[in-house]
Design an enzyme around this catalytic site. Structure first.
Site, PDB file in Angstrom:
ATOM      1  N   ILE A  18      47.631  33.863  46.045  1.00  0.00           N
ATOM      2  CA  ILE A  18      48.479  33.777  47.016  1.00  0.00           C
ATOM      3  C   ILE A  18      48.288  33.051  47.943  1.00  0.00           C
ATOM      4  O   ILE A  18      49.162  32.244  48.670  1.00  0.00           O
ATOM      5  CB  ILE A  18      48.887  35.198  47.326  1.00  0.00           C
ATOM      6  CG1 ILE A  18      49.327  36.031  46.272  1.00  0.00           C
ATOM      7  CG2 ILE A  18      49.663  35.486  48.860  1.00  0.00           C
ATOM      8  CD1 ILE A  18      49.082  37.617  46.340  1.00  0.00           C
ATOM      9  N   TYR A 150      39.634  50.251  47.181  1.00  0.00           N
ATOM     10  CA  TYR A 150      40.846  49.276  47.683  1.00  0.00           C
ATOM     11  C   TYR A 150      41.818  49.775  48.341  1.00  0.00           C
ATOM     12  O   TYR A 150      42.512  49.299  49.433  1.00  0.00           O
ATOM     13  CB  TYR A 150      41.110  48.677  46.455  1.00  0.00           C
ATOM     14  CG  TYR A 150      42.098  47.608  46.449  1.00  0.00           C
ATOM     15  CD1 TYR A 150      41.612  46.197  47.016  1.00  0.00           C
ATOM     16  CD2 TYR A 150      43.300  47.516  45.989  1.00  0.00           C
ATOM     17  CE1 TYR A 150      42.696  45.343  47.152  1.00  0.00           C
ATOM     18  CE2 TYR A 150      44.169  46.516  45.982  1.00  0.00           C
ATOM     19  CZ  TYR A 150      43.874  45.652  46.528  1.00  0.00           C
ATOM     20  OH  TYR A 150      44.844  44.525  46.915  1.00  0.00           O
TER      21      TYR A 150
HETATM   22  N1  LIG Z   1      47.318  39.720  42.828  1.00  0.00           N
HETATM   23  C1  LIG Z   1      47.699  40.973  42.936  1.00  0.00           C
HETATM   24  O1  LIG Z   1      48.296  41.786  42.002  1.00  0.00           O
HETATM   25  C2  LIG Z   1      47.790  41.589  44.169  1.00  0.00           C
HETATM   26  C3  LIG Z   1      48.449  42.851  44.674  1.00  0.00           C
HETATM   27  C4  LIG Z   1      48.653  43.310  45.697  1.00  0.00           C
HETATM   28  C5  LIG Z   1      47.616  42.512  46.772  1.00  0.00           C
HETATM   29  N2  LIG Z   1      47.043  41.620  46.728  1.00  0.00           N
HETATM   30  C6  LIG Z   1      46.236  40.979  47.651  1.00  0.00           C
HETATM   31  O2  LIG Z   1      46.643  39.663  47.842  1.00  0.00           O
HETATM   32  C7  LIG Z   1      45.528  39.083  48.488  1.00  0.00           C
HETATM   33  C8  LIG Z   1      45.266  37.794  47.850  1.00  0.00           C
HETATM   34  O3  LIG Z   1      44.670  38.035  46.606  1.00  0.00           O
HETATM   35  P1  LIG Z   1      45.184  37.166  45.519  1.00  0.00           P
HETATM   36  O4  LIG Z   1      45.871  38.236  44.250  1.00  0.00           O
HETATM   37  O5  LIG Z   1      45.740  35.978  45.772  1.00  0.00           O
HETATM   38  O6  LIG Z   1      43.677  36.985  44.662  1.00  0.00           O
HETATM   39  P2  LIG Z   1      42.562  35.587  44.693  1.00  0.00           P
HETATM   40  O7  LIG Z   1      43.276  34.442  43.808  1.00  0.00           O
HETATM   41  O8  LIG Z   1      41.325  36.241  44.110  1.00  0.00           O
HETATM   42  O9  LIG Z   1      42.493  35.260  46.078  1.00  0.00           O
HETATM   43  C9  LIG Z   1      41.694  35.911  46.837  1.00  0.00           C
HETATM   44  C10 LIG Z   1      41.170  34.941  48.143  1.00  0.00           C
HETATM   45  O10 LIG Z   1      40.331  35.784  48.968  1.00  0.00           O
HETATM   46  C11 LIG Z   1      39.123  35.051  48.997  1.00  0.00           C
HETATM   47  N3  LIG Z   1      37.959  35.977  49.454  1.00  0.00           N
HETATM   48  C12 LIG Z   1      37.755  36.833  48.912  1.00  0.00           C
HETATM   49  N4  LIG Z   1      36.683  37.569  49.647  1.00  0.00           N
HETATM   50  C13 LIG Z   1      36.364  36.715  50.673  1.00  0.00           C
HETATM   51  C14 LIG Z   1      35.526  36.592  51.819  1.00  0.00           C
HETATM   52  N5  LIG Z   1      34.492  37.379  51.962  1.00  0.00           N
HETATM   53  N6  LIG Z   1      35.895  35.577  52.773  1.00  0.00           N
HETATM   54  C15 LIG Z   1      36.695  34.691  52.325  1.00  0.00           C
HETATM   55  N7  LIG Z   1      37.635  34.645  51.627  1.00  0.00           N
HETATM   56  C16 LIG Z   1      37.567  35.493  50.669  1.00  0.00           C
HETATM   57  C17 LIG Z   1      39.047  34.700  47.471  1.00  0.00           C
HETATM   58  O11 LIG Z   1      37.830  33.903  47.595  1.00  0.00           O
HETATM   59  P3  LIG Z   1      37.201  33.685  46.058  1.00  0.00           P
HETATM   60  O12 LIG Z   1      37.946  32.654  45.039  1.00  0.00           O
HETATM   61  O13 LIG Z   1      35.747  33.147  46.464  1.00  0.00           O
HETATM   62  O14 LIG Z   1      37.080  34.772  45.326  1.00  0.00           O
HETATM   63  C18 LIG Z   1      40.260  33.777  47.295  1.00  0.00           C
HETATM   64  O15 LIG Z   1      40.279  32.695  47.968  1.00  0.00           O
HETATM   65  C19 LIG Z   1      44.235  40.017  48.588  1.00  0.00           C
HETATM   66  O16 LIG Z   1      44.299  40.491  50.284  1.00  0.00           O
HETATM   67  C20 LIG Z   1      44.686  41.079  47.453  1.00  0.00           C
HETATM   68  O17 LIG Z   1      44.118  42.331  47.914  1.00  0.00           O
HETATM   69  C21 LIG Z   1      46.887  41.069  45.474  1.00  0.00           C
END
Ligand SMILES: NC(=O)c1ccc[n+]([C@@H]2O[C@H](COP(=O)([O-])OP(=O)(O)OC[C@H]3O[C@@H](n4cnc5c(N)ncnc54)[C@H](OP(=O)(O)O)[C@@H]3O)[C@@H](O)[C@H]2O)c1
Length: 249
Positions: A18, A150
Site C-alpha cells: 500500500i 494485531y
Molecule cells: N494487506 C492487507 O490485507 C491489509 C489489511 C488491513 C490493513 N493493512 C495495513 O496496511 C498497512 C500496509 O501494509 P501492506 O499490506 O501494504 O503490507 P506490506 O507490503 O508488508 O507493507 C508494510 C510496510 O511496512 C513496513 N514496516 C514494517 N515494520 C516496519 C518498521 N518497524 N519500520 C518501518 N517500516 C516497517 C514494511 O517493511 P518491510 O518490507 O521491511 O517488511 C513495509 O514497507 C499496514 O499498516 C497493515 O497493517 C493491510
C-alpha cells in the site's frame, strides 16, 4: 491532473504494498515524497522504478530516534510537511493462548508506538491545513482468528486518532484513517506461515468479501489520494473502510 502539486508527503512503509502504491500515485500527482522503510536495500530497489521528486529515509518506526531522523531529514530537504501517511505495519498471527511478551511488543511497537512518535515529531512541521492519514484495518470491527494482538493494536491506534483529531483542530489539520479489508500485498508472505496456509487463508478471506475478491494496493492508494486532497476538505476524524463491504455484513 496534479492534485498534489508542491505538497510534501511523508509515507512510512513505502517500500512495499500500500505504501509503495501510494508513493507512486502521489509522485504522479506532483507531490514531493519522502519514502520511508526499515530496510535500506528495499528502498534503494524501489527507488529505481520511481519518477518524480523524492528522497528515501531508512527508519525503523519502532525506534524513537528513527522517527526523529525521518522528520528531521524531511524538514532538512523540503522544509515542511503537508501530508503524513502513517502506513507501516505488521500482522504476524498467533492464537491468543500462545501470545508472548515479545509478540505483543513487536506488534505494538510498530503499529502503535511508531505512528504516535512520528506524529509527535512531525506536528511542529506540519503546515496548518495539512493532513494526517493512518492505515488502520477492519480487524477492529470483526474478529478474525489469530489476529488478536494485531486487532488490538489497530484498535488502540483508532482511539488515539480521535484524540489527535481534537488536539489539532485549532490548526485546521485533518486526521483521517483508511481501514482496508484484505488487500493483495506482501504482508501475507511475511506472516511466517507456510505458502499453502497463506493461500487457503486468502481464499477464505476472499469468499467473505461481498465483492468476492481481495482489493489492490492501488485501490487503497486512490483512497489515500482522495483523503489527502482538497476534495476531502470537510472530511475529518473518520475511518473509511475500503474492504469490498466485508465489515458491513
Ligand atoms: N494487506 C492487507 O490485507 C491489509 C489489511 C488491513 C490493513 N493493512 C495495513 O496496511 C498497512 C500496509 O501494509 P501492506 O499490506 O501494504 O503490507 P506490506 O507490503 O508488508 O507493507 C508494510 C510496510 O511496512 C513496513 N514496516 C514494517 N515494520 C516496519 C518498521 N518497524 N519500520 C518501518 N517500516 C516497517 C514494511 O517493511 P518491510 O518490507 O521491511 O517488511 C513495509 O514497507 C499496514 O499498516 C497493515 O497493517 C493491510
Amino acid at each position: 491532473m496534479n492534485s498534489l502539486q508542491n505538497k510534501v508527503a511523508v509515507i512510512t512503509g513505502a517500500n512495499s504494498g500500500i505504501g509503495l502504491a501510494t508513493a507512486k500515485l502521489f509522485l504522479a500527482q506532483g507531490a514531493k515524497v519522502v519514502l520511508s522503510g526499515r530496510r535500506a536495500e528495499a528502498l534503494q530497489e524501489v527507488a529505481k522504478e520511481l519518477q518524480g521528486e523524492f528522497i528515501t529515509v531508512t527508519a525503523d518506526v519502532a525506534n524513537a530516534a528513527d522517527n526523529k531522523k525521518l522528520i528531521d531529514q524531511t524538514v532538512n530537504k523540503y522544509g515542511k510537511i503537508d501530508i503524513l501517511f502513517l502506513n507501516a505495519g505488521v500482522a504476524p498471527p498467533t492464537p491468543l493462548s500462545d501470545v508472548t511478551e515479545d509478540h505483543y511488543n513487536y506488534i505494538f511497537d510498530i503499529n502503535v508506538k511508531g505512528p504516535i512518535l512520528a506524529v509527535k515529531e512531525a506536528l511542529p512541521h506540519i503546515n496548518d491545513g495539512g493532513t494526517i492519514i493512518f492505515t488502520n484495518s477492519i480487524v477492529t470491527q470483526r474478529g478474525f482468528e489469530n489476529l488478536g494482538i494485531y486487532s488490538a493494536s489497530k484498535g488502540a491506534l483508532r482511539a488515539y486518532q480521535r484524540v489527535l483529531t481534537a488536539e489539532v483542530k485549532s490548526r485546521g489539520i485533518r486526521v483521517n484513517s483508511i481501514a482496508p479489508g484484505p488487500i493483495d500485498t506482501p504482508i501475507y508472505s511475511k506472516m511466517g506461515l507456510p505458502e499453502e496456509v497463506v493461500e487457503e487463508m486468502g481464499k477464505g478471506f476472499a469468499q467473505q468479501v461481498p465483492l468476492g475478491r481481495f482489493g489492490t494496493s492501488e485501490e487503497i492508494a486512490n483512497t489515500a489520494l482522495f483523503l489527502a486532497s482538497d476534495k476531502a476538505s470537510f472530511i475529518n476524524g473518520i475511518e473509511l473502510e475500503v474492504d469490498g463491504g466485508l465489515s458491513q455484513i
